[in-house]
Design a protein around this motif. Structure first.
Motif, short mmCIF file in Angstrom:
data_model
loop_
_atom_site.label_atom_id
_atom_site.label_comp_id
_atom_site.label_asym_id
_atom_site.label_seq_id
_atom_site.Cartn_x
_atom_site.Cartn_y
_atom_site.Cartn_z
N MET A 31 0.86 -1.18 0.00
CA MET A 31 0.00 0.00 0.00
C MET A 31 0.89 1.22 0.00
N ALA A 32 0.51 2.22 -0.79
CA ALA A 32 1.42 3.33 -1.01
C ALA A 32 0.69 4.66 -1.14
N TRP A 33 1.48 5.70 -1.01
CA TRP A 33 1.03 7.05 -1.30
C TRP A 33 1.80 7.55 -2.51
N PHE A 34 1.08 8.14 -3.46
CA PHE A 34 1.66 8.80 -4.61
C PHE A 34 1.21 10.25 -4.60
N ARG A 35 1.87 11.06 -5.40
CA ARG A 35 1.44 12.46 -5.54
C ARG A 35 1.65 12.91 -6.98
N GLN A 36 0.85 13.89 -7.36
CA GLN A 36 0.97 14.45 -8.70
C GLN A 36 0.76 15.95 -8.64
N ALA A 37 1.78 16.68 -9.04
CA ALA A 37 1.70 18.13 -9.13
C ALA A 37 1.27 18.51 -10.54
N PRO A 38 0.67 19.68 -10.72
CA PRO A 38 0.22 20.10 -12.05
C PRO A 38 1.35 20.05 -13.07
N GLY A 39 1.09 19.41 -14.20
CA GLY A 39 2.08 19.34 -15.27
C GLY A 39 3.19 18.34 -15.06
N LYS A 40 3.10 17.55 -13.98
CA LYS A 40 4.16 16.58 -13.69
C LYS A 40 3.59 15.16 -13.65
N GLU A 41 4.50 14.20 -13.74
CA GLU A 41 4.11 12.80 -13.65
C GLU A 41 3.74 12.45 -12.20
N ARG A 42 2.88 11.44 -12.06
CA ARG A 42 2.56 10.95 -10.73
C ARG A 42 3.77 10.17 -10.20
N GLU A 43 4.18 10.48 -8.98
CA GLU A 43 5.37 9.86 -8.41
C GLU A 43 5.07 9.20 -7.08
N GLY A 44 5.78 8.11 -6.82
CA GLY A 44 5.60 7.41 -5.56
C GLY A 44 6.26 8.17 -4.43
N VAL A 45 5.60 8.24 -3.29
CA VAL A 45 6.10 8.97 -2.13
C VAL A 45 6.54 8.02 -1.04
N ALA A 46 5.68 7.06 -0.69
CA ALA A 46 5.99 6.14 0.40
C ALA A 46 5.19 4.86 0.22
#
Length: 119
Positions: A31-46
């Motif tokens: 189970m994970a957290w991802f994030r996506q900023a405007p104009g950027k790829e979704r990236e794994g956080v933890a």
């Protein structure tokens, strides 16, 4: 089908803290957290695996902590010392496999919760 619902996002000043929650219909192997900023790829956080082993994206190591409470069916992301570059939509994700922080490995996603960090 695993259902995931995130909450806890908001606006905070740099240096502040937020705790994100994700209520899951079931817990999976990874189970994970991802994030996506405007104009950027979704990236794994933890990431946390069912063995409770955890992994973190380099830029959040020492500032973010992933944890889970199986009695409450909830995954958490404690975020401290927040920076403006942490601003993004944060997503909870689940996988039945022993996966890392690659987006394509996760079949189940929540709708996200917005985190905004101002300087």
């Amino acid at each position: 089908q695993v259902q995931l619902v995130e909450s806890g996002g908001g606006s905070v000043q740099a240096g502040g803290s937020l705790r994100l929650s994700c209520v899951a219909s079931e817990f999976t192997t990874s189970m994970a957290w991802f994030r996506q900023a405007p104009g950027k790829e979704r990236e794994g956080v933890a990431l946390i695996q069912e063995t409770l082993r955890t992994y973190y994206f380099d830029s959040v190591k020492g500032r973010f902590t992933i944890s889970q409470d199986r009695a409450k069916m909830t995954l958490y992301l404690q975020m401290d010392s927040l920076k403006p570059e942490d601003t993004a939509m944060y997503y909870c994700a689940a996988s039945h496999g022993w996966d890392g922080l690659r987006r394509d490995d996760y079949a189940f996603w929540g709708r996200g919760t917005q985190v905004t960090v101002s300087s």
